[in-house]
Design an enzyme around this catalytic site. Sequence first.
Site, PDB file in Angstrom:
ATOM      1  N   LYS A  67      48.824  42.667  26.233  1.00 35.09           N
ATOM      2  CA  LYS A  67      48.751  43.663  27.018  1.00 35.09           C
ATOM      3  C   LYS A  67      50.103  44.340  27.267  1.00 35.09           C
ATOM      4  O   LYS A  67      50.083  45.599  27.547  1.00 35.09           O
ATOM      5  CB  LYS A  67      48.048  43.270  28.446  1.00 35.09           C
ATOM      6  N   ASP A 104      41.422  46.673  34.464  1.00 33.00           N
ATOM      7  CA  ASP A 104      41.109  45.137  34.915  1.00 33.00           C
ATOM      8  C   ASP A 104      40.816  45.396  36.573  1.00 33.00           C
ATOM      9  O   ASP A 104      39.700  44.439  36.878  1.00 33.00           O
ATOM     10  CB  ASP A 104      42.113  44.210  34.677  1.00 33.00           C
TER      11      ASP A 104
HETATM   12  P1  NDP Z   1      48.991  34.775  31.806  1.00 34.80           P
HETATM   13  O1  NDP Z   1      49.451  33.912  30.687  1.00 34.80           O
HETATM   14  O2  NDP Z   1      49.624  36.199  31.694  1.00 34.80           O
HETATM   15  O3  NDP Z   1      49.438  34.398  33.153  1.00 34.80           O
HETATM   16  C1  NDP Z   1      48.817  33.098  33.348  1.00 34.80           C
HETATM   17  C2  NDP Z   1      49.030  32.543  34.990  1.00 34.80           C
HETATM   18  O4  NDP Z   1      48.206  31.174  35.145  1.00 34.80           O
HETATM   19  C3  NDP Z   1      50.603  32.242  35.301  1.00 34.80           C
HETATM   20  O5  NDP Z   1      50.579  32.829  36.684  1.00 34.80           O
HETATM   21  C4  NDP Z   1      50.701  30.873  35.300  1.00 34.80           C
HETATM   22  O6  NDP Z   1      51.748  30.357  36.272  1.00 34.80           O
HETATM   23  C5  NDP Z   1      49.276  30.493  35.800  1.00 34.80           C
HETATM   24  N1  NDP Z   1      49.059  28.995  35.404  1.00 34.80           N
HETATM   25  C6  NDP Z   1      48.925  28.418  34.132  1.00 34.80           C
HETATM   26  N2  NDP Z   1      48.657  27.102  33.960  1.00 34.80           N
HETATM   27  C7  NDP Z   1      48.696  26.835  35.261  1.00 34.80           C
HETATM   28  C8  NDP Z   1      48.338  25.688  35.965  1.00 34.80           C
HETATM   29  N3  NDP Z   1      48.028  24.276  35.412  1.00 34.80           N
HETATM   30  N4  NDP Z   1      48.510  25.675  37.348  1.00 34.80           N
HETATM   31  C9  NDP Z   1      48.843  26.889  37.921  1.00 34.80           C
HETATM   32  N5  NDP Z   1      49.079  27.876  37.447  1.00 34.80           N
HETATM   33  C10 NDP Z   1      48.784  27.799  36.192  1.00 34.80           C
HETATM   34  O7  NDP Z   1      47.459  35.053  31.789  1.00 34.80           O
HETATM   35  P2  NDP Z   1      46.433  36.216  32.314  1.00 34.80           P
HETATM   36  O8  NDP Z   1      46.990  36.609  33.462  1.00 34.80           O
HETATM   37  O9  NDP Z   1      46.364  37.541  31.257  1.00 34.80           O
HETATM   38  O10 NDP Z   1      44.845  35.565  32.248  1.00 34.80           O
HETATM   39  C11 NDP Z   1      44.769  34.714  33.470  1.00 34.80           C
HETATM   40  C12 NDP Z   1      43.246  34.392  33.552  1.00 34.80           C
HETATM   41  O11 NDP Z   1      42.555  35.701  33.851  1.00 34.80           O
HETATM   42  C13 NDP Z   1      42.840  34.013  32.257  1.00 34.80           C
HETATM   43  O12 NDP Z   1      41.753  32.766  32.521  1.00 34.80           O
HETATM   44  C14 NDP Z   1      41.911  35.116  31.439  1.00 34.80           C
HETATM   45  O13 NDP Z   1      40.879  34.730  30.772  1.00 34.80           O
HETATM   46  C15 NDP Z   1      41.332  35.632  33.124  1.00 34.80           C
HETATM   47  N6  NDP Z   1      41.151  37.274  32.809  1.00 34.80           N
HETATM   48  C16 NDP Z   1      39.910  37.719  32.743  1.00 34.80           C
HETATM   49  C17 NDP Z   1      39.448  38.862  32.597  1.00 34.80           C
HETATM   50  C18 NDP Z   1      38.234  39.325  32.708  1.00 34.80           C
HETATM   51  O14 NDP Z   1      37.780  40.451  32.432  1.00 34.80           O
HETATM   52  N7  NDP Z   1      37.320  38.443  33.357  1.00 34.80           N
HETATM   53  C19 NDP Z   1      40.585  40.068  32.184  1.00 34.80           C
HETATM   54  C20 NDP Z   1      41.891  39.341  32.240  1.00 34.80           C
HETATM   55  C21 NDP Z   1      42.249  38.183  32.237  1.00 34.80           C
HETATM   56  P3  NDP Z   1      53.156  30.314  35.756  1.00 34.80           P
HETATM   57  O15 NDP Z   1      53.875  31.803  35.835  1.00 34.80           O
HETATM   58  O16 NDP Z   1      53.773  29.314  36.547  1.00 34.80           O
HETATM   59  O17 NDP Z   1      53.066  29.850  34.232  1.00 34.80           O
END
Ligand code: NDP
Length: 276
Positions: A67, A104
């Site tokens: 993205k 989004d």
């Molecule tokens: P990113 O990879 O950009 O960000 C991931 C985030 O999750 C970071 O803040 C990361 O923290 C955190 N994270 C990952 N693992 C853990 C954990 N075990 N404990 C705590 N925090 C954790 O992903 P996205 O933001 O793009 O996507 C996030 C979610 O949103 C996904 O599940 C995706 O499927 C969903 N989504 C749904 C959409 C829809 O249309 N329904 C559209 C877009 C996204 P850190 O910075 O510490 O690594």
Amino acid sequence: MNPAQFAVFGHPIGHSLSPQIHQAFARQFGIELDYRAIDAEPAAFVAEVRRFFADAGRGANVTLPHKAAAFALADERSEAATRAGSANVLTPLSDGRLAAHNTDGAGMVRDITERHSVDLRGHTALLLGAGGAAHGVVGSLLDAGVGTLTIVNRSPEAADALADAIGDPARVHTRYWQDLSAIGSYDLILNATSAGVLGASLQLPFSLVGARALCYDLSYGAAASSFLAWAKTAGARYAFDGLGMLLETAADAFELWHGKRPDTEPVYQSLRRQHG
Ligand code: NDP
């Protein structure tokens, strides 16, 4: 004449529901289209997108992890894309340049306020996560009138960077993940982490869930089950996954490309039957 070409780019992309959703929308209007899922490695993304549009591609959705790259390669950017610093829709302009949009935030808020009929004005909101999806939804949450927005991320620097980017210090705050049990309760709790899709479950205190709380996981299907189970056990009034958000964001892209607004509800009901 060949049907118009559309695609979703991601990596991995095998799980994507976008082809099915866009075909279902197209059937509502008798539109014939070709919609493919294209698995593009990060290093190949820009070249693949350029090739797709050079071959008369009419529109592309973009998902993880592309993205930010989609936003960067575009020539024009919508306000929502600029606020998010990322794009989930690319559309060719008449002169061949590319426009980036981010649907989004609008899609998530429409799912909550229209499908689920919850008015967000005045809500105290807690946002878990500060990745791409969190960046995409914060502007729309504030536009929807949440009273305060507290951002908590496992890595605190990312939460601080997001709060700084929003620039609304009267409403937007950050807290540390390890302090979650000491920060009180909220009306709206959004899980924008990718923990669920990565097979991890968040250890969240029940004390976060306020009396009228709406808990919302942006992911859907099995990825959302642990957070939704936690929310119900904690007594949340509402617990929703992000399937409706996915439909609403797709509908916005469809309207950008075809100039017609699809009815998301029958497609939502059909996917709900298939995916729980
Ligand atoms: P990113 O990879 O950009 O960000 C991931 C985030 O999750 C970071 O803040 C990361 O923290 C955190 N994270 C990952 N693992 C853990 C954990 N075990 N404990 C705590 N925090 C954790 O992903 P996205 O933001 O793009 O996507 C996030 C979610 O949103 C996904 O599940 C995706 O499927 C969903 N989504 C749904 C959409 C829809 O249309 N329904 C559209 C877009 C996204 P850190 O910075 O510490 O690594």
